[in-house]
Design a protein around this motif. Structure first.
Motif, PDB file in Angstrom:
ATOM      1  N   SER A 246      -0.400   4.412  -0.140  1.00 47.15           N
ATOM      2  CA  SER A 246      -1.248   5.577   0.142  1.00 47.15           C
ATOM      3  C   SER A 246      -0.555   6.567   1.081  1.00 47.15           C
ATOM      4  O   SER A 246      -0.678   7.787   0.904  1.00 47.15           O
ATOM      5  CB  SER A 246      -2.581   5.127   0.741  1.00 47.15           C
ATOM      6  OG  SER A 246      -2.360   4.365   1.918  1.00 47.15           O
TER       7      SER A 246
ATOM      8  N   ASP B 169       0.845  -1.197   0.000  1.00 48.03           N
ATOM      9  CA  ASP B 169       0.000   0.000   0.000  1.00 48.03           C
ATOM     10  C   ASP B 169       0.883   1.251   0.000  1.00 48.03           C
ATOM     11  O   ASP B 169       1.710   1.438   0.893  1.00 48.03           O
ATOM     12  CB  ASP B 169      -0.899  -0.017   1.242  1.00 48.03           C
ATOM     13  CG  ASP B 169      -1.849   1.166   1.272  1.00 48.03           C
ATOM     14  OD1 ASP B 169      -2.045   1.805   0.212  1.00 48.03           O
ATOM     15  OD2 ASP B 169      -2.376   1.472   2.358  1.00 48.03           O
TER      16      ASP B 169
ATOM     17  N   ASP C 225       2.132   8.459  -0.947  1.00 42.86           N
ATOM     18  CA  ASP C 225       1.490   9.401  -1.865  1.00 42.86           C
ATOM     19  C   ASP C 225       0.902  10.591  -1.115  1.00 42.86           C
ATOM     20  O   ASP C 225       1.023  11.739  -1.570  1.00 42.86           O
ATOM     21  CB  ASP C 225       0.386   8.683  -2.661  1.00 42.86           C
ATOM     22  CG  ASP C 225       0.941   7.590  -3.551  1.00 42.86           C
ATOM     23  OD1 ASP C 225       2.121   7.685  -3.921  1.00 42.86           O
ATOM     24  OD2 ASP C 225       0.197   6.649  -3.874  1.00 42.86           O
ATOM     25  N   LEU C 226       0.270  10.315   0.021  1.00 38.17           N
ATOM     26  CA  LEU C 226      -0.346  11.390   0.803  1.00 38.17           C
ATOM     27  C   LEU C 226       0.708  12.329   1.365  1.00 38.17           C
ATOM     28  O   LEU C 226       0.541  13.561   1.325  1.00 38.17           O
ATOM     29  CB  LEU C 226      -1.181  10.793   1.942  1.00 38.17           C
ATOM     30  CG  LEU C 226      -1.928  11.792   2.820  1.00 38.17           C
ATOM     31  CD1 LEU C 226      -2.962  12.557   1.997  1.00 38.17           C
ATOM     32  CD2 LEU C 226      -2.615  11.072   3.989  1.00 38.17           C
TER      33      LEU C 226
END
Length: 324
Positions: free
Chosen positions: A193, A191, A196-197
């Motif tokens: 995320s 993952d 990226d965040l």
């Protein structure tokens, strides 16, 4: 459930900058020449600032910091490409990859901060010249430089921690010549995320804020220059900050091309080209811009070269008249 083509690996294989064997030698020689110019130019700036008392000013103090950053960024990224070309060893351990990513990321991040500090220095020099030495004291310069280095070291840690927590990859081949965030993210099946965040919220927003803080002083600088009555005074004031403007434009344009434009392209060849521009060409051009356009740097270089020439001449004279 993990599919059969997912794998946990302890190292990566860097593909390099080109898969065409005929181009590898040419690219190696070209990049080596650029790197040697970059290393020679930045070391010259660094040595001149350290050894010449006429350059012991805030502007050249920050310029010396910029030279350290450029040397660090180019060396940590290009050395792996030299190893790949000369030894054909494409493998790099996970720890070495994370170390390279950390050093490169901190160098890039620090350049944002140092350029912002340099823009503030130029603002004080042009808009408040009578109070320049009072405001830009040794203590303030030291605090600004320490804050820049401290922020960049801390800022990159979460990205490295997130990436080091990736547990599986669809491939061990990184389509790049050094370990960078986007190529590693593209081959993981974990993952992404959080990465990226963090890059979106903190990395991009922070870069925009620093760009704003870098540009804002120049709004006041331009306003101050326009109020100068004599054309000679306006040219002198613009000349004082023109080198820094060129470096800022060069750095930010290379970052935009590398990450904001090519980040969404499927063809990694363009990403490699713009990465090479950012890690080799820009660090090479920075000392050239400051040395070619700066009378103080050229004068300091002439003084040191004359001193070296005089020392060599005296040494040869004493050697000739010495006991045979």
């Amino acid at each position: 459930m993990i599919s059969i083509n997912q794998t946990i690996i302890e190292g990566f294989r860097l593909k390099g900058i080109s898969d065409v064997p005929e181009l590898q030698v040419l690219i190696f020689l070209l990049v080596l020449l650029i790197y040697l110019i970059c290393l020679g130019g930045n070391l010259t700036i660094l040595l001149l600032v350290c050894c010449d008392r006429h350059l012991h000013t805030p502007m050249y103090f920050f310029l010396a910091n910029l030279s350290i950053i450029d040397i660090s960024s180019s060396t940590t990224t290009l050395h792996r490409m030299f190893v790949i070309t000369t030894t054909h060893n494409h493998m790099v351990s996970t720890s070495a990859c994370m170390t390279q990513l950390y050093i490169f990321s901190t160098s890039t991040s620090n350049e944002f901060y140092i350029l912002t500090a340099m823009s503030y220095d130029r603002y004080v020099a042009i808009c408040r010249p009578l109070h320049y030495h009072t405001i830009m004291s040794r203590r303030l310069c030291g605090l600004l430089a320490s804050a820049c280095w401290g922020c960049c070291f801390i800022e990159v840690v979460p990205t490295i921690l997130f990436i080091s927590r990736f547990t599986c990859y669809i491939s061990k081949d990184i389509d790049h010549y050094f370990c960078d965030v986007l190529p590693i993210r593209d081959i993981t099946c974990s993952d992404t995320s959080l990465v990226d965040l963090y890059i979106l919220v903190f990395g991009n927003v922070n870069a925009i804020i620093l760009l704003f803080l870098t540009i804002t002083p120049y709004i006041f600088i331009i306003s101050c220059i326009l109020r100068i009555s004599s054309s000679t005074g306006r040219r002198k004031a613009f000349y004082t900050c023109s080198s820094h403007i060129m470096v800022v434009v060069l750095f930010y344009s290379s970052i935009i091309l590398q990450y904001l434009v090519t980040g969404s392209w499927s063809n990694m060849t363009f990403n490699k080209i713009f990465s090479l521009f950012n890690t080799a060409v820009v660090p090479m051009l920075n000392p050239l811009i400051y040395s070619l356009k700066n009378k103080d740097v050229k004068s300091a270089l002439q003084r040191k070269l004359c001193g070296i020439f005089l020392f060599c001449k005296l040494y040869l004279c004493f050697k000739n008249f010495g006991p045979s």
